[in-house]
Design a protein around this motif. Structure first.
Motif, PDB file in Angstrom:
ATOM      1  N   VAL A 168       1.258  -1.475  -5.272  1.00 28.24           N
ATOM      2  CA  VAL A 168       0.063  -2.287  -5.524  1.00 28.24           C
ATOM      3  C   VAL A 168       0.335  -3.744  -5.139  1.00 28.24           C
ATOM      4  O   VAL A 168      -0.498  -4.403  -4.497  1.00 28.24           O
ATOM      5  CB  VAL A 168      -0.358  -2.195  -7.009  1.00 28.24           C
ATOM      6  N   TYR A 169       1.495  -4.237  -5.520  1.00 20.63           N
ATOM      7  CA  TYR A 169       1.885  -5.614  -5.190  1.00 20.63           C
ATOM      8  C   TYR A 169       1.928  -5.810  -3.673  1.00 20.63           C
ATOM      9  O   TYR A 169       1.418  -6.810  -3.143  1.00 20.63           O
ATOM     10  CB  TYR A 169       3.252  -5.896  -5.808  1.00 20.63           C
ATOM     11  N   THR A 170       2.524  -4.856  -2.969  1.00 19.23           N
ATOM     12  CA  THR A 170       2.599  -4.928  -1.507  1.00 19.23           C
ATOM     13  C   THR A 170       1.202  -4.939  -0.898  1.00 19.23           C
ATOM     14  O   THR A 170       0.906  -5.720   0.023  1.00 19.23           O
ATOM     15  CB  THR A 170       3.395  -3.727  -0.958  1.00 19.23           C
ATOM     16  N   ASN A 171       0.343  -4.090  -1.418  1.00 22.07           N
ATOM     17  CA  ASN A 171      -1.033  -4.026  -0.920  1.00 22.07           C
ATOM     18  C   ASN A 171      -1.754  -5.362  -1.108  1.00 22.07           C
ATOM     19  O   ASN A 171      -2.466  -5.834  -0.209  1.00 22.07           O
ATOM     20  CB  ASN A 171      -1.786  -2.915  -1.656  1.00 22.07           C
ATOM     21  N   THR A 219      -3.400   5.650   3.651  1.00 27.09           N
ATOM     22  CA  THR A 219      -3.313   4.286   3.126  1.00 27.09           C
ATOM     23  C   THR A 219      -2.011   4.084   2.360  1.00 27.09           C
ATOM     24  O   THR A 219      -1.336   3.057   2.506  1.00 27.09           O
ATOM     25  CB  THR A 219      -4.511   3.994   2.201  1.00 27.09           C
ATOM     26  N   THR A 220      -1.655   5.075   1.548  1.00 20.96           N
ATOM     27  CA  THR A 220      -0.391   4.996   0.809  1.00 20.96           C
ATOM     28  C   THR A 220       0.785   4.877   1.768  1.00 20.96           C
ATOM     29  O   THR A 220       1.707   4.080   1.548  1.00 20.96           O
ATOM     30  CB  THR A 220      -0.209   6.245  -0.079  1.00 20.96           C
ATOM     31  N   VAL A 221       0.744   5.659   2.834  1.00 18.52           N
ATOM     32  CA  VAL A 221       1.824   5.621   3.825  1.00 18.52           C
ATOM     33  C   VAL A 221       1.912   4.238   4.465  1.00 18.52           C
ATOM     34  O   VAL A 221       3.003   3.679   4.641  1.00 18.52           O
ATOM     35  CB  VAL A 221       1.608   6.707   4.899  1.00 18.52           C
ATOM     36  N   LYS A 222       0.766   3.662   4.785  1.00 15.01           N
ATOM     37  CA  LYS A 222       0.751   2.334   5.415  1.00 15.01           C
ATOM     38  C   LYS A 222       1.327   1.276   4.473  1.00 15.01           C
ATOM     39  O   LYS A 222       2.118   0.417   4.884  1.00 15.01           O
ATOM     40  CB  LYS A 222      -0.678   1.967   5.815  1.00 15.01           C
ATOM     41  N   ILE A 223       0.940   1.342   3.208  1.00 14.15           N
ATOM     42  CA  ILE A 223       1.461   0.383   2.224  1.00 14.15           C
ATOM     43  C   ILE A 223       2.971   0.555   2.074  1.00 14.15           C
ATOM     44  O   ILE A 223       3.730  -0.418   2.034  1.00 14.15           O
ATOM     45  CB  ILE A 223       0.767   0.579   0.862  1.00 14.15           C
ATOM     46  N   ARG A 224       3.374   1.788   2.006  1.00 15.52           N
ATOM     47  CA  ARG A 224       4.801   2.088   1.822  1.00 15.52           C
ATOM     48  C   ARG A 224       5.627   1.593   3.002  1.00 15.52           C
ATOM     49  O   ARG A 224       6.687   0.982   2.834  1.00 15.52           O
ATOM     50  CB  ARG A 224       4.935   3.590   1.616  1.00 15.52           C
ATOM     51  N   TYR A 225       5.147   1.795   4.249  1.00 15.22           N
ATOM     52  CA  TYR A 225       5.858   1.268   5.417  1.00 15.22           C
ATOM     53  C   TYR A 225       5.922  -0.258   5.371  1.00 15.22           C
ATOM     54  O   TYR A 225       6.933  -0.870   5.735  1.00 15.22           O
ATOM     55  CB  TYR A 225       5.183   1.713   6.710  1.00 15.22           C
ATOM     56  N   THR A 226       4.846  -0.873   4.935  1.00 15.25           N
ATOM     57  CA  THR A 226       4.810  -2.333   4.848  1.00 15.25           C
ATOM     58  C   THR A 226       5.874  -2.844   3.879  1.00 15.25           C
ATOM     59  O   THR A 226       6.536  -3.855   4.133  1.00 15.25           O
ATOM     60  CB  THR A 226       3.416  -2.810   4.391  1.00 15.25           C
ATOM     61  N   LEU A 227       6.040  -2.134   2.776  1.00 13.94           N
ATOM     62  CA  LEU A 227       7.065  -2.514   1.800  1.00 13.94           C
ATOM     63  C   LEU A 227       8.454  -2.490   2.429  1.00 13.94           C
ATOM     64  O   LEU A 227       9.222  -3.459   2.315  1.00 13.94           O
ATOM     65  CB  LEU A 227       7.009  -1.560   0.602  1.00 13.94           C
ATOM     66  N   ASP A 286      -9.586  -1.987  -2.476  1.00  8.81           N
ATOM     67  CA  ASP A 286      -9.924  -1.134  -3.621  1.00  8.81           C
ATOM     68  C   ASP A 286      -8.719  -0.804  -4.494  1.00  8.81           C
ATOM     69  O   ASP A 286      -8.873  -0.213  -5.564  1.00  8.81           O
ATOM     70  CB  ASP A 286     -10.560   0.174  -3.130  1.00  8.81           C
ATOM     71  N   ILE A 287      -7.535  -1.156  -4.029  1.00  6.70           N
ATOM     72  CA  ILE A 287      -6.324  -0.847  -4.800  1.00  6.70           C
ATOM     73  C   ILE A 287      -5.926  -2.089  -5.586  1.00  6.70           C
ATOM     74  O   ILE A 287      -5.460  -3.087  -5.034  1.00  6.70           O
ATOM     75  CB  ILE A 287      -5.178  -0.404  -3.868  1.00  6.70           C
ATOM     76  N   ARG A 288      -6.120  -2.006  -6.917  1.00  9.03           N
ATOM     77  CA  ARG A 288      -5.824  -3.156  -7.784  1.00  9.03           C
ATOM     78  C   ARG A 288      -4.839  -2.815  -8.905  1.00  9.03           C
ATOM     79  O   ARG A 288      -4.280  -3.717  -9.518  1.00  9.03           O
ATOM     80  CB  ARG A 288      -7.123  -3.683  -8.401  1.00  9.03           C
ATOM     81  N   LYS A 289      -4.684  -1.537  -9.174  1.00  7.19           N
ATOM     82  CA  LYS A 289      -3.791  -1.126 -10.259  1.00  7.19           C
ATOM     83  C   LYS A 289      -3.099   0.181  -9.869  1.00  7.19           C
ATOM     84  O   LYS A 289      -3.533   0.873  -8.931  1.00  7.19           O
ATOM     85  CB  LYS A 289      -4.567  -0.963 -11.567  1.00  7.19           C
ATOM     86  N   PRO A 290      -2.006   0.544 -10.563  1.00  7.38           N
ATOM     87  CA  PRO A 290      -1.232   1.736 -10.174  1.00  7.38           C
ATOM     88  C   PRO A 290      -2.056   3.011 -10.078  1.00  7.38           C
ATOM     89  O   PRO A 290      -1.806   3.848  -9.201  1.00  7.38           O
ATOM     90  CB  PRO A 290      -0.178   1.834 -11.286  1.00  7.38           C
ATOM     91  N   GLU A 291      -3.040   3.166 -10.957  1.00  2.00           N
ATOM     92  CA  GLU A 291      -3.850   4.390 -10.929  1.00  2.00           C
ATOM     93  C   GLU A 291      -4.618   4.527  -9.615  1.00  2.00           C
ATOM     94  O   GLU A 291      -4.934   5.643  -9.179  1.00  2.00           O
ATOM     95  CB  GLU A 291      -4.840   4.404 -12.097  1.00  2.00           C
ATOM     96  N   ASP A 292      -4.900   3.404  -8.969  1.00  2.00           N
ATOM     97  CA  ASP A 292      -5.650   3.443  -7.712  1.00  2.00           C
ATOM     98  C   ASP A 292      -4.830   4.057  -6.582  1.00  2.00           C
ATOM     99  O   ASP A 292      -5.398   4.592  -5.622  1.00  2.00           O
ATOM    100  CB  ASP A 292      -6.092   2.030  -7.314  1.00  2.00           C
TER     101      ASP A 292
END
Length: 295
Positions: free
Chosen positions: A20-23, A45-53, A31-37
């Motif tokens: 979430v922090y990376t996003n 989208t999760t994959v993209k965020i994870r690669y960015t991290l 639309d992603i503001r908290k862990p549940e999102d």
């Protein structure tokens, strides 16, 4: 083998806020503001965020700095350890009771003992191994886990590649051991040449298959030559033991020079005395002694 559910919960209680922090820092998905999102967003989208991290590892320290009031010492230690992540292609090679073996696809081959999170790797990867996957390995409480996201291929590996991977696995075990921690430095248990020679001399089949390589290796040093004679002695001792027991031999000592039995006796001392009488000094150090016991 997988983490206990409570440990998997703990892992995600740290990992999801980090995503979430990376996003938020890179404004990937508003639309992603908290862990549940994270659970509700598209997988891509999760994959993209994870690669960015992983492409911006300073985020680990930044996250800790900005959230230190809400993190325990253990939380901080775990998140800091994730800077030692491995994002690579691995061969998922073998399922064992303690962990699943992941082999690196580059040289020198290393074998990692990895735990899954909620679902067993067999459900994620399938039962037909080896399987080439891209994933991230992370340290977690003195264990190694995958971050749960896999990019896999449907490549079928024939007997030739399977055989080479098996040899690579044996060599990796001999050279580095099975690695079960990413926070400790990996050092060679043995040199590459010693590890190779031991692997090549592990069985009669390997001996025949790698005969030319063995001859080159054993002449590199006295240490390798001594290892060669001891390991080849073990191979032929196993081969001859069955034959000798069949003719009634029991509780006898033997001396082998390569594949040749050169002396026998009731005690090791008897055999060593005979060897001293029939071999020159340079040859004596290469003799393999073994005790043929009863069934």
């Amino acid at each position: 083998m997988q983490l206990p559910p409570e440990e998997a919960d703990y892992f995600f209680s740290l990992f999801k806020p980090l995503l979430v922090y990376t996003n938020q820092k890179f404004q990937i998905n508003p639309d992603i503001r908290k862990p549940e999102d994270i659970e509700k967003c598209p997988f891509e989208t999760t994959v993209k965020i994870r690669y960015t991290l992983y492409e911006n590892p300073e985020l680990f320290d930044n996250f800790i700095h900005e959230n230190s009031d809400n993190l325990s010492r253990e939380d901080i230690s775990i998140i800091q350890s994730w800077k030692d992540f491995l994002l690579e292609e691995f061969f998922v090679f073998r399922y064992l009771k303690k962990y699943t073996i992941f082999l690196t696809s580059d040289e020198p081959t290393k074998a990692y003992g990895v735990l899954s999170l909620y679902s067993p790797f067999e459900e994620i990867v399938g039962s037909d191994l080896p399987k080439l996957v891209e994933t991230v390995l992370l340290p977690f409480k003195d264990k190694i886990v995958s971050d749960g996201i896999f990019k896999s291929s449907n490549i079928f590996f024939g007997s030739g590649i399977r055989g080479r991977l098996k040899e690579s696995y044996e060599l990796a075990k001999t050279r580095f051991g099975i690695i079960t921690s990413l926070t400790n430095s990996v050092s060679e248990i043995e040199t590459a040449d010693i590890a190779k020679l031991k692997t090549y001399l592990k069985s009669q089949n390997n001996l025949v298959k790698h005969w030319n390589e063995i001859q080159i290796l054993k002449d590199k040093s006295l240490e390798l030559k001594q290892l060669y004679y001891q390991e080849i002695g073990k191979i032929y001792a196993n081969k001859y033991s069955k034959q000798w027991r069949e003719i009634g031999l029991n509780n006898v000592w033997f001396a082998l020079f390569e594949d040749m039995p050169i002396a026998s006796g009731k005690t090791q001392a008897d055999v060593e005395r005979t060897v001293k009488q029939i071999l020159t000094n340079p040859q004596k150090k290469f003799v393999y002694y073994f005790h043929l016991k009863g069934k």
